[in-house]
Design a protein around this motif. Structure first.
Motif, PDB file in Angstrom:
ATOM      1  N   ALA A  79      42.081  41.314  36.865  1.00 32.42           N
ATOM      2  CA  ALA A  79      41.991  39.864  37.023  1.00 32.42           C
ATOM      3  C   ALA A  79      40.560  39.432  37.333  1.00 32.42           C
ATOM      4  CB  ALA A  79      42.937  39.406  38.128  1.00 32.42           C
ATOM      5  N   ASN A  80      39.899  40.161  38.235  1.00 32.54           N
ATOM      6  CA  ASN A  80      38.520  39.807  38.594  1.00 32.54           C
ATOM      7  C   ASN A  80      37.547  40.082  37.450  1.00 32.54           C
ATOM      8  OD1 ASN A  80      38.815  38.856  41.307  1.00 32.54           O
ATOM      9  ND2 ASN A  80      39.220  40.945  41.954  1.00 32.54           N
ATOM     10  N   MET A  81      37.780  41.177  36.746  1.00 32.09           N
ATOM     11  CA  MET A  81      36.904  41.512  35.621  1.00 32.09           C
ATOM     12  C   MET A  81      37.006  40.463  34.512  1.00 32.09           C
ATOM     13  SD  MET A  81      37.575  45.646  35.479  1.00 32.09           S
ATOM     14  CE  MET A  81      36.849  45.845  33.844  1.00 32.09           C
ATOM     15  N   GLY A  82      38.215  39.913  34.358  1.00 37.04           N
ATOM     16  CA  GLY A  82      38.418  38.986  33.261  1.00 37.04           C
ATOM     17  C   GLY A  82      38.050  37.548  33.566  1.00 37.04           C
ATOM     18  N   PHE A  83      38.282  37.095  34.820  1.00 36.63           N
ATOM     19  CA  PHE A  83      38.189  35.668  35.102  1.00 36.63           C
ATOM     20  C   PHE A  83      37.114  35.261  36.105  1.00 36.63           C
ATOM     21  CE2 PHE A  83      42.760  36.576  34.199  1.00 36.63           C
ATOM     22  CZ  PHE A  83      42.781  36.016  32.935  1.00 36.63           C
ATOM     23  N   ASP A  84      36.721  36.171  36.976  1.00 37.23           N
ATOM     24  CA  ASP A  84      35.751  35.806  38.010  1.00 37.23           C
ATOM     25  C   ASP A  84      34.324  36.012  37.482  1.00 37.23           C
ATOM     26  OD1 ASP A  84      34.328  35.239  40.270  1.00 37.23           O
ATOM     27  OD2 ASP A  84      35.627  36.381  41.615  1.00 37.23           O
ATOM     28  N   LEU A  85      33.710  34.944  37.001  1.00 35.80           N
ATOM     29  CA  LEU A  85      32.373  35.042  36.414  1.00 35.80           C
ATOM     30  C   LEU A  85      31.282  35.253  37.467  1.00 35.80           C
ATOM     31  CD1 LEU A  85      32.591  32.242  33.691  1.00 35.80           C
ATOM     32  CD2 LEU A  85      33.045  34.682  33.457  1.00 35.80           C
ATOM     33  N   LYS A  86      31.629  35.047  38.741  1.00 37.75           N
ATOM     34  CA  LYS A  86      30.646  35.258  39.792  1.00 37.75           C
ATOM     35  C   LYS A  86      30.389  36.750  40.020  1.00 37.75           C
ATOM     36  CE  LYS A  86      31.897  31.013  42.266  1.00 37.75           C
ATOM     37  NZ  LYS A  86      32.410  30.452  43.550  1.00 37.75           N
ATOM     38  N   LEU A  87      31.334  37.550  39.614  1.00 30.35           N
ATOM     39  CA  LEU A  87      31.193  39.000  39.768  1.00 30.35           C
ATOM     40  C   LEU A  87      30.632  39.586  38.482  1.00 30.35           C
ATOM     41  CD1 LEU A  87      34.607  39.809  41.505  1.00 30.35           C
ATOM     42  CD2 LEU A  87      32.355  39.657  42.585  1.00 30.35           C
ATOM     43  N   LYS A  88      29.639  40.442  38.626  1.00 29.99           N
ATOM     44  CA  LYS A  88      29.053  41.081  37.446  1.00 29.99           C
ATOM     45  C   LYS A  88      30.046  42.076  36.848  1.00 29.99           C
ATOM     46  CE  LYS A  88      24.240  40.556  38.899  1.00 29.99           C
ATOM     47  NZ  LYS A  88      22.959  41.245  39.185  1.00 29.99           N
ATOM     48  N   PHE A  89      30.106  42.089  35.536  1.00 35.74           N
ATOM     49  CA  PHE A  89      31.119  42.884  34.845  1.00 35.74           C
ATOM     50  C   PHE A  89      30.874  44.382  35.001  1.00 35.74           C
ATOM     51  CE2 PHE A  89      32.958  44.965  31.112  1.00 35.74           C
ATOM     52  CZ  PHE A  89      34.265  44.501  31.186  1.00 35.74           C
ATOM     53  N   LEU A  90      29.631  44.827  34.866  1.00 30.31           N
ATOM     54  CA  LEU A  90      29.329  46.260  34.886  1.00 30.31           C
ATOM     55  C   LEU A  90      29.674  46.910  36.231  1.00 30.31           C
ATOM     56  CD1 LEU A  90      28.302  48.604  33.242  1.00 30.31           C
ATOM     57  CD2 LEU A  90      25.973  48.058  33.950  1.00 30.31           C
ATOM     58  N   PRO A  91      29.284  46.322  37.386  1.00 33.38           N
ATOM     59  CA  PRO A  91      29.692  46.920  38.665  1.00 33.38           C
ATOM     60  C   PRO A  91      31.214  46.969  38.839  1.00 33.38           C
ATOM     61  CG  PRO A  91      27.892  45.387  39.005  1.00 33.38           C
ATOM     62  CD  PRO A  91      28.346  45.206  37.595  1.00 33.38           C
ATOM     63  N   MET A  92      31.897  45.920  38.359  1.00 29.24           N
ATOM     64  CA  MET A  92      33.349  45.913  38.446  1.00 29.24           C
ATOM     65  C   MET A  92      33.959  47.013  37.577  1.00 29.24           C
ATOM     66  SD  MET A  92      34.535  43.694  40.561  1.00 29.24           S
ATOM     67  CE  MET A  92      36.224  43.664  40.004  1.00 29.24           C
ATOM     68  N   LEU A  93      33.388  47.200  36.400  1.00 30.64           N
ATOM     69  CA  LEU A  93      33.865  48.260  35.508  1.00 30.64           C
ATOM     70  C   LEU A  93      33.638  49.631  36.142  1.00 30.64           C
ATOM     71  CD1 LEU A  93      34.998  49.190  32.800  1.00 30.64           C
ATOM     72  CD2 LEU A  93      32.667  49.067  31.861  1.00 30.64           C
ATOM     73  N   THR A  94      32.488  49.804  36.796  1.00 31.35           N
ATOM     74  CA  THR A  94      32.191  51.072  37.465  1.00 31.35           C
ATOM     75  C   THR A  94      33.201  51.360  38.569  1.00 31.35           C
ATOM     76  OG1 THR A  94      29.824  50.773  37.025  1.00 31.35           O
ATOM     77  CG2 THR A  94      30.436  52.376  38.718  1.00 31.35           C
ATOM     78  N   ALA A  95      33.511  50.328  39.358  1.00 35.20           N
ATOM     79  CA  ALA A  95      34.499  50.487  40.427  1.00 35.20           C
ATOM     80  C   ALA A  95      35.880  50.782  39.859  1.00 35.20           C
ATOM     81  CB  ALA A  95      34.539  49.219  41.275  1.00 35.20           C
ATOM     82  N   PHE A  96      36.216  50.118  38.759  1.00 35.41           N
ATOM     83  CA  PHE A  96      37.503  50.326  38.111  1.00 35.41           C
ATOM     84  C   PHE A  96      37.641  51.777  37.625  1.00 35.41           C
ATOM     85  CE2 PHE A  96      40.139  50.387  34.280  1.00 35.41           C
ATOM     86  CZ  PHE A  96      41.291  49.776  34.726  1.00 35.41           C
ATOM     87  N   LEU A  97      36.614  52.288  36.961  1.00 35.49           N
ATOM     88  CA  LEU A  97      36.647  53.660  36.450  1.00 35.49           C
ATOM     89  C   LEU A  97      36.658  54.676  37.595  1.00 35.49           C
ATOM     90  CD1 LEU A  97      34.159  53.364  33.440  1.00 35.49           C
ATOM     91  CD2 LEU A  97      36.662  53.370  33.393  1.00 35.49           C
ATOM     92  N   THR A  98      35.996  54.330  38.716  1.00 31.70           N
ATOM     93  CA  THR A  98      36.026  55.197  39.887  1.00 31.70           C
ATOM     94  C   THR A  98      37.448  55.300  40.441  1.00 31.70           C
ATOM     95  OG1 THR A  98      33.761  54.590  40.464  1.00 31.70           O
ATOM     96  CG2 THR A  98      35.107  55.572  42.206  1.00 31.70           C
ATOM     97  N   LEU A  99      38.141  54.167  40.460  1.00 31.13           N
ATOM     98  CA  LEU A  99      39.528  54.151  40.915  1.00 31.13           C
ATOM     99  C   LEU A  99      40.405  55.013  40.008  1.00 31.13           C
ATOM    100  CD1 LEU A  99      41.647  52.900  42.851  1.00 31.13           C
ATOM    101  CD2 LEU A  99      41.915  51.066  41.193  1.00 31.13           C
ATOM    102  N   ILE A 100      40.187  54.910  38.711  1.00 27.09           N
ATOM    103  CA  ILE A 100      40.944  55.723  37.756  1.00 27.09           C
ATOM    104  C   ILE A 100      40.683  57.208  37.999  1.00 27.09           C
ATOM    105  CG2 ILE A 100      41.226  56.305  35.324  1.00 27.09           C
ATOM    106  CD1 ILE A 100      42.427  53.630  36.050  1.00 27.09           C
ATOM    107  N   LEU A 101      39.423  57.548  38.238  1.00 21.21           N
ATOM    108  CA  LEU A 101      39.057  58.942  38.485  1.00 21.21           C
ATOM    109  C   LEU A 101      39.719  59.470  39.758  1.00 21.21           C
ATOM    110  CD1 LEU A 101      37.369  61.396  37.662  1.00 21.21           C
ATOM    111  CD2 LEU A 101      35.461  60.435  38.959  1.00 21.21           C
ATOM    112  N   LEU A 102      39.757  58.636  40.808  1.00 19.79           N
ATOM    113  CA  LEU A 102      40.408  59.035  42.051  1.00 19.79           C
ATOM    114  C   LEU A 102      41.904  59.269  41.837  1.00 19.79           C
ATOM    115  CD1 LEU A 102      38.728  56.678  44.699  1.00 19.79           C
ATOM    116  CD2 LEU A 102      38.538  59.170  44.566  1.00 19.79           C
TER     117      LEU A 102
END
Length: 236
Positions: free
Chosen positions: A49-72
């Motif tokens: 939801a944040n990656m798609g709609f929250d333009l205040k958040l940079k996409f690349l850091p959010m993607l990095t956090a998302f992939l980290t969660l997947i790895l965990l």
């Protein structure tokens, strides 16, 4: 207009990433409904939801956090698949609510499970009279699994052959899991020496056995790691 296009692109990319991840391990999440997977699913949804709609958040850091969660999640799943203790800690354990027709009040208090909850879940299973229940176990998913007393169970073909009929039922006892003995489940009838003798009769070593369990009717079931199937069914 530029923000609209950027939002659409972020949403499309986010959904594609999410679908790719769920194609990878979606079956595991759906088949193991527990607190860990529930929390993981909610967190994934928040990230998307944040990656798609929250333009205040940079996409690349959010993607990095998302992939980290997947790895965990993948790492925990890999560890838990080979470690039963870690698996219990991560996923939780089922709780026996009714044992041999008796309601276990202490177990219910530990998990803050009320008689109203019990009666509701029994009714949802089509059981309106608690006297019919021999065993009831609350799974980590929150669902209630029930074994009825013998006289209340549905008739099967086995019931028409009295020579193989067995009215004594108990909760199945797991004796071996992932090549390791579960010592706490051994008793006078099913001892360490007894299971070793059963394996020797089948020309098996302990390390060959993936799962061994005494069924509710006292039958020993053994599954080995290498089944040597000549033609396995593939439903993928």
């Amino acid at each position: 207009m530029e923000e609209v296009v950027y939002t659409i692109l972020r949403t499309v990319v986010s959904i594609l990433i999410l679908m790719t991840c769920f194609l990878w391990f979606g079956k595991q999440i759906n088949s193991h409904i527990n607190l860990y997977n529930f929390a993981f699913s909610i967190t994934l949804g928040s990230f998307i939801a944040n990656m798609g709609f929250d333009l205040k958040l940079k996409f690349l850091p959010m993607l990095t956090a998302f992939l980290t969660l997947i790895l965990l999640f993948f790492s925990f799943s890999l560890i838990s698949s080979n470690n039963r203790i870690f698996r219990k800690w991560l996923s939780g354990r089922p709780t026996v609510i009714i044992d041999k027709g008796k309601i276990l009040d202490c177990n219910m208090k530990k998990i803050r499970y009320t008689l109203d909850d019990l009666n509701q879940q029994l009714r949802e299973l089509g059981i309106f009279d608690i006297i019919e229940v021999e065993f009831a176990i609350l799974e980590v998913s929150g669902k209630l699994s029930v074994m009825k007393k013998t006289k209340y169970q549905n008739t099967t073909k086995q019931d028409f052959n009295p020579t193989i009929k067995n009215n004594d039922v108990t909760i199945p006892k797991e004796l071996i899991m992932n090549g390791k003995m579960i010592e706490k489940n051994f008793n006078a009838d099913y001892s360490n020496n007894w299971i070793i003798n059963q394996l020797n009769q089948r020309n098996l070593e302990l390390n060959d056995v993936q799962y061994a369990v005494i069924s509710s009717t006292g039958t020993l079931f053994i599954d080995i790691y290498h089944d040597k199937l000549t033609s396995a069914i593939d439903l993928e």
